[in-house]
Design an enzyme around this catalytic site. Structure first.
Site, PDB file in Angstrom:
ATOM      1  N   TYR A   1     -15.402 -10.677  -0.248  1.00  0.00           N
ATOM      2  CA  TYR A   1     -16.126  -9.421  -0.481  1.00  0.00           C
ATOM      3  C   TYR A   1     -17.404  -9.650  -1.282  1.00  0.00           C
ATOM      4  O   TYR A   1     -18.429  -9.034  -1.017  1.00  0.00           O
ATOM      5  CB  TYR A   1     -15.233  -8.404  -1.196  1.00  0.00           C
ATOM      6  CG  TYR A   1     -14.112  -7.880  -0.313  1.00  0.00           C
ATOM      7  CD1 TYR A   1     -14.388  -6.988   0.720  1.00  0.00           C
ATOM      8  CD2 TYR A   1     -12.799  -8.283  -0.502  1.00  0.00           C
ATOM      9  CE1 TYR A   1     -13.374  -6.507   1.539  1.00  0.00           C
ATOM     10  CE2 TYR A   1     -11.775  -7.806   0.307  1.00  0.00           C
ATOM     11  CZ  TYR A   1     -12.070  -6.923   1.331  1.00  0.00           C
ATOM     12  OH  TYR A   1     -11.070  -6.457   2.143  1.00  0.00           O
TER      13      TYR A   1
ATOM     14  N   ARG B   1      -6.430  13.123  -4.023  1.00  0.00           N
ATOM     15  CA  ARG B   1      -7.658  12.426  -3.624  1.00  0.00           C
ATOM     16  C   ARG B   1      -8.729  13.405  -3.136  1.00  0.00           C
ATOM     17  O   ARG B   1      -9.928  13.115  -3.217  1.00  0.00           O
ATOM     18  CB  ARG B   1      -7.274  11.419  -2.548  1.00  0.00           C
ATOM     19  CG  ARG B   1      -8.310  10.527  -1.995  1.00  0.00           C
ATOM     20  CD  ARG B   1      -8.840   9.509  -2.951  1.00  0.00           C
ATOM     21  NE  ARG B   1      -9.835   8.743  -2.222  1.00  0.00           N
ATOM     22  CZ  ARG B   1     -11.040   9.209  -1.930  1.00  0.00           C
ATOM     23  NH1 ARG B   1     -11.405  10.390  -2.346  1.00  0.00           N
ATOM     24  NH2 ARG B   1     -11.878   8.476  -1.223  1.00  0.00           N
TER      25      ARG B   1
ATOM     26  N   ASP C   1      -7.267  -1.472  -7.435  1.00  0.00           N
ATOM     27  CA  ASP C   1      -7.807  -2.189  -6.282  1.00  0.00           C
ATOM     28  C   ASP C   1      -8.110  -3.622  -6.693  1.00  0.00           C
ATOM     29  O   ASP C   1      -8.351  -3.893  -7.873  1.00  0.00           O
ATOM     30  CB  ASP C   1      -9.070  -1.514  -5.740  1.00  0.00           C
ATOM     31  CG  ASP C   1      -9.430  -2.080  -4.372  1.00  0.00           C
ATOM     32  OD1 ASP C   1      -8.765  -1.723  -3.388  1.00  0.00           O
ATOM     33  OD2 ASP C   1     -10.346  -2.925  -4.287  1.00  0.00           O
TER      34      ASP C   1
ATOM     35  N   ARG D   1      -2.851   6.629   1.218  1.00  0.00           N
ATOM     36  CA  ARG D   1      -3.346   7.699   2.084  1.00  0.00           C
ATOM     37  C   ARG D   1      -2.346   8.297   3.066  1.00  0.00           C
ATOM     38  O   ARG D   1      -2.585   9.352   3.618  1.00  0.00           O
ATOM     39  CB  ARG D   1      -4.585   7.207   2.842  1.00  0.00           C
ATOM     40  CG  ARG D   1      -5.770   6.987   1.910  1.00  0.00           C
ATOM     41  CD  ARG D   1      -6.932   6.339   2.622  1.00  0.00           C
ATOM     42  NE  ARG D   1      -6.617   4.945   2.963  1.00  0.00           N
ATOM     43  CZ  ARG D   1      -7.430   4.151   3.610  1.00  0.00           C
ATOM     44  NH1 ARG D   1      -8.592   4.597   4.034  1.00  0.00           N
ATOM     45  NH2 ARG D   1      -7.084   2.889   3.864  1.00  0.00           N
TER      46      ARG D   1
ATOM     47  N   ARG E   1       0.820  -1.211   0.000  1.00  0.00           N
ATOM     48  CA  ARG E   1       0.000   0.000   0.000  1.00  0.00           C
ATOM     49  C   ARG E   1       0.857   1.265   0.000  1.00  0.00           C
ATOM     50  O   ARG E   1       0.502   2.264   0.617  1.00  0.00           O
ATOM     51  CB  ARG E   1      -0.956   0.010   1.211  1.00  0.00           C
ATOM     52  CG  ARG E   1      -1.906  -1.174   1.258  1.00  0.00           C
ATOM     53  CD  ARG E   1      -2.879  -1.127   0.095  1.00  0.00           C
ATOM     54  NE  ARG E   1      -4.028  -1.991   0.290  1.00  0.00           N
ATOM     55  CZ  ARG E   1      -5.224  -1.559   0.683  1.00  0.00           C
ATOM     56  NH1 ARG E   1      -5.424  -0.301   0.936  1.00  0.00           N
ATOM     57  NH2 ARG E   1      -6.215  -2.410   0.810  1.00  0.00           N
TER      58      ARG E   1
HETATM   59  O1  1CP Z   1       0.296   1.103  -3.318  1.00  0.00           O
HETATM   60  C1  1CP Z   1      -0.683   0.365  -3.183  1.00  0.00           C
HETATM   61  O2  1CP Z   1      -0.556  -0.808  -2.801  1.00  0.00           O
HETATM   62  C2  1CP Z   1      -2.046   0.916  -3.491  1.00  0.00           C
HETATM   63  C3  1CP Z   1      -2.853   0.110  -4.463  1.00  0.00           C
HETATM   64  C4  1CP Z   1      -3.849  -0.800  -3.764  1.00  0.00           C
HETATM   65  C5  1CP Z   1      -3.736  -2.178  -3.556  1.00  0.00           C
HETATM   66  C6  1CP Z   1      -2.563  -3.065  -3.867  1.00  0.00           C
HETATM   67  C7  1CP Z   1      -5.112  -0.388  -3.272  1.00  0.00           C
HETATM   68  C8  1CP Z   1      -5.619   0.985  -3.290  1.00  0.00           C
HETATM   69  N1  1CP Z   1      -5.795  -1.505  -2.841  1.00  0.00           N
HETATM   70  C9  1CP Z   1      -4.963  -2.595  -2.985  1.00  0.00           C
HETATM   71  C10 1CP Z   1      -5.271  -4.000  -2.690  1.00  0.00           C
HETATM   72  C11 1CP Z   1      -6.380  -4.321  -1.784  1.00  0.00           C
HETATM   73  N2  1CP Z   1      -7.625  -3.757  -1.722  1.00  0.00           N
HETATM   74  C12 1CP Z   1      -6.346  -5.418  -0.883  1.00  0.00           C
HETATM   75  C13 1CP Z   1      -5.182  -6.382  -0.761  1.00  0.00           C
HETATM   76  C14 1CP Z   1      -4.081  -5.814   0.077  1.00  0.00           C
HETATM   77  C15 1CP Z   1      -4.372  -5.706   1.546  1.00  0.00           C
HETATM   78  O3  1CP Z   1      -4.713  -6.717   2.180  1.00  0.00           O
HETATM   79  O4  1CP Z   1      -4.201  -4.602   2.086  1.00  0.00           O
HETATM   80  C16 1CP Z   1      -7.577  -5.463  -0.232  1.00  0.00           C
HETATM   81  C17 1CP Z   1      -8.016  -6.434   0.830  1.00  0.00           C
HETATM   82  C18 1CP Z   1      -8.391  -4.406  -0.765  1.00  0.00           C
HETATM   83  C19 1CP Z   1      -9.793  -4.090  -0.417  1.00  0.00           C
HETATM   84  C20 1CP Z   1      -9.930  -2.658  -0.058  1.00  0.00           C
HETATM   85  N3  1CP Z   1     -10.021  -1.652  -0.965  1.00  0.00           N
HETATM   86  C21 1CP Z   1      -9.889  -2.099   1.227  1.00  0.00           C
HETATM   87  C22 1CP Z   1      -9.781  -2.873   2.537  1.00  0.00           C
HETATM   88  C23 1CP Z   1     -11.153  -3.156   3.082  1.00  0.00           C
HETATM   89  C24 1CP Z   1     -11.109  -4.099   4.277  1.00  0.00           C
HETATM   90  O5  1CP Z   1     -11.686  -5.199   4.179  1.00  0.00           O
HETATM   91  O6  1CP Z   1     -10.519  -3.734   5.311  1.00  0.00           O
HETATM   92  C25 1CP Z   1      -9.982  -0.700   1.079  1.00  0.00           C
HETATM   93  C26 1CP Z   1      -9.994   0.343   2.156  1.00  0.00           C
HETATM   94  C27 1CP Z   1     -10.066  -0.439  -0.316  1.00  0.00           C
HETATM   95  C28 1CP Z   1     -10.106   0.884  -0.993  1.00  0.00           C
HETATM   96  C29 1CP Z   1      -8.749   1.346  -1.361  1.00  0.00           C
HETATM   97  N4  1CP Z   1      -7.911   0.647  -2.221  1.00  0.00           N
HETATM   98  C30 1CP Z   1      -6.742   1.351  -2.384  1.00  0.00           C
HETATM   99  C31 1CP Z   1      -6.829   2.552  -1.602  1.00  0.00           C
HETATM  100  C32 1CP Z   1      -5.777   3.629  -1.530  1.00  0.00           C
HETATM  101  C33 1CP Z   1      -8.087   2.534  -0.962  1.00  0.00           C
HETATM  102  C34 1CP Z   1      -8.635   3.629  -0.074  1.00  0.00           C
HETATM  103  C35 1CP Z   1      -9.482   4.507  -0.933  1.00  0.00           C
HETATM  104  C36 1CP Z   1      -9.352   5.946  -0.619  1.00  0.00           C
HETATM  105  O7  1CP Z   1      -8.408   6.635  -1.078  1.00  0.00           O
HETATM  106  O8  1CP Z   1     -10.260   6.434   0.087  1.00  0.00           O
END
Ligand code: 1CP
Length: 343
Positions: free
Chosen positions: A146, A35, A71, A26, A22
Site C-alpha cells: 500500500y 457507519r 485497520d 459491513r 472481518r
Molecule cells: O472484524 C474485522 O476484522 C474488522 C477490522 C479490520 C481488519 C482486521 C478492518 C476494518 N481492516 C482489517 C485488516 C485489513 N485492512 C487488511 C488485512 C485483512 C484482509 O486481507 O482482509 C487489509 C488488506 C486492509 C486494507 C483495507 N482497509 C481494505 C482492503 C483494500 C484492498 O486492497 O482491497 C479496505 C477496504 C480497508 C478499509 C476498511 N478496514 C476495515 C473496514 C471495515 C474497512 C471498510 C471501511 C468502511 O466501513 O467503509
C-alpha cells in the site's frame, strides 16, 4: 483456558473454535447503522466506538474470539503517513525514495496510537463468554504494497517492481515496518490483547524466493521481537500462500492462517507438528443454500483434524453482501459438529 487459545497452543478442545476474518464490519446491519453516522477513520480513532464495533459480532453470534476493530494502516497513519480510506487505503505521497524511507519516524504506540491501546482496555471486560481478544497488524510486505503503490491494486505492480528495481530500499523499508509492527503488537499485548495476528494479505503476489528475501525476513524480525516480549500466541496469515508453506514452516509462530485454495491436511503436512492452522472456508460458501453450507463446513473440519490444532475461519474476509443468518448457521454448526466428532 478458552477454546481459541487452547487450539492456538495445540491443546485438546471440547469444540473447534471459530471466528471470522472481518467479522466486525459491513455485512452487519448494526455496523452499517453506526457507519452511516460516523466515518471509518473516526470509528478507528475513537476508542469507545472501536470497542463497540469490536463487540458487535460477539453479541449476535457465539464466536470464540473477538478481533480488534481497526485497520492495518492505522499505525502507519500514526507514523505520520498521510492517507485516507476510499474504501481501501490511499496514500497521498506513495513512498518510493530512500529519503522518504529515512524520514519515517519509529512508531511509539503509546504516543502515536493511544486510542488503539485504550480501546483494548475498554473491550476486554465487556467481551461476552470470556472470549479472548485478538490484536493485529499488517505484515510488513503487505504494508509496503500500500505504501509504495499508494492504493489498492490487484497485482501491486508498482510495489513488486520496487522490490526488483530498489531491493535495498525495499529491505530498509521492510525492516522499519517490521520494528514498528513489533512495537505496535507488543503494546497491544501489554494493553490486554490475548493473541496477536499479522495479516500478509498480499503474500501470494510473490514467488517463494522473493517472499523469503523480503516478506518473511521482515516477519521473522517482528515475531522474534514479540517472542522476547510476550507469551501470547502468534498467528501469521498467509493469503494465497499454497506455494509458500515450505518456507513459512520454520517461522517461529503458533498458528498459520491460510486461504481456501489448499486443503488444511495438505497445509499441515508441510507445516509439521509444531503449528496449528487457521481457516479456510471460501467466503463464497456462505452463499450456499442451508444444508450445503454445513456440508462445506464439515469438509473443512474434517481436513482440520489432520492438524495438531485447528481454528475454524474463512480463508479471507467475509463479503459485505453476506447474510448474517448464514454466519449464525455456520458458527452454530461448527460448534455442534466438532463437539460430536471430538478428538
Ligand atoms: O472484524 C474485522 O476484522 C474488522 C477490522 C479490520 C481488519 C482486521 C478492518 C476494518 N481492516 C482489517 C485488516 C485489513 N485492512 C487488511 C488485512 C485483512 C484482509 O486481507 O482482509 C487489509 C488488506 C486492509 C486494507 C483495507 N482497509 C481494505 C482492503 C483494500 C484492498 O486492497 O482491497 C479496505 C477496504 C480497508 C478499509 C476498511 N478496514 C476495515 C473496514 C471495515 C474497512 C471498510 C471501511 C468502511 O466501513 O467503509
Amino acid at each position: 483456558m478458552s477454546t481459541f487459545i487452547a487450539a492456538c497452543r495445540r491443546q485438546p478442545v471440547e469444540h473447534t473454535p471459530i471466528w471470522i476474518m472481518r467479522q466486525a464490519g459491513r455485512y452487519l446491519p448494526e455496523y452499517r447503522e453506526l457507519r452511516s453516522r460516523v466515518d471509518f477513520e473516526a470509528l478507528t480513532h475513537k476508542a469507545e466506538l472501536a470497542a463497540e464495533v469490536t463487540i458487535q459480532p460477539l453479541r449476535r453470534f457465539e464466536l470464540d474470539a473477538a478481533i480488534l476493530f481497526s485497520d492495518i494502516m492505522t499505525p502507519v497513519q500514526g507514523m505520520g503517513v498521510d492517507l485516507f480510506f476510499d474504501p481501501g487505503p490511499v496514500v497521498r505521497n506513495p513512498i518510493r525514495t530512500d529519503a522518504q524511507i529515512d524520514a519515517l519516524p519509529q512508531l511509539v504506540p503509546e504516543r502515536d496510537v493511544p486510542f488503539v491501546l485504550e480501546s483494548i482496555k475498554l473491550i476486554r471486560p465487556e467481551l461476552p463468554r470470556g472470549a479472548p481478544l485478538i490484536g493485529f497488524a499488517g505484515g510488513p510486505f503487505t504494508l509496503l504494497c500500500y505504501l509504495v503503490s499508494g492504493k489498492p491494486s490487484k497485482e501491486f505492480g508498482i510495489a513488486r517492481s520496487f522490490l526488483y528495481s530498489q531491493p535495498e530500499s525495499a529491505e530498509r523499508l521492510l525492516d522499519h515496518l517490521a520494528d514498528a509492527m513489533a512495537a505496535y503488537l507488543g503494546a497491544q499485548a501489554a494493553a490486554g490483547a490475548q493473541a496477536l495476528m499479522l495479516f500478509e494479505s498480499w503474500a501470494g503476489l510473490l514467488a517463494p524466493r522473493e517472499f523469503s528475501r523480503f516478506a518473511l525476513r521482515a516477519v521473522r524480525r517482528t515475531m522474534a521481537a514479540l517472542r522476547k516480549r510476550t507469551d501470547v500466541p502468534l498467528i501469521y496469515y498467509v493469503n494465497q500462500g499454497s506455494a509458500l508453506m515450505e518456507v513459512v514452516a520454520d517461522l517461529d509462530v503458533d498458528v498459520i492462517g491460510v486461504d481456501w485454495r489448499s486443503p488444511l491436511s495438505q497445509v499441515s503436512r508441510v507445516l509439521g507438528p509444531g503449528k496449528a492452522v487457521q481457516g479456510n472456508l471460501d467466503p463464497a460458501a456462505l452463499f450456499a443454500p442451508p444444508g450445503e453450507l454445513e456440508r462445506h463446513a464439515d469438509l473443512v473440519l474434517q481436513e482440520g483434524r489432520a492438524a495438531p490444532g485447528h481454528i475454524f475461519n474463512l480463508g479471507h474476509g467475509i463479503w459485505p453482501e453476506t447474510s448474517p443468518d448464514a454466519v449464525a448457521r455456520l458458527v452454530d454448526h461448527v460448534h455442534a459438529s466438532s463437539s460430536k466428532g471430538r478428538r
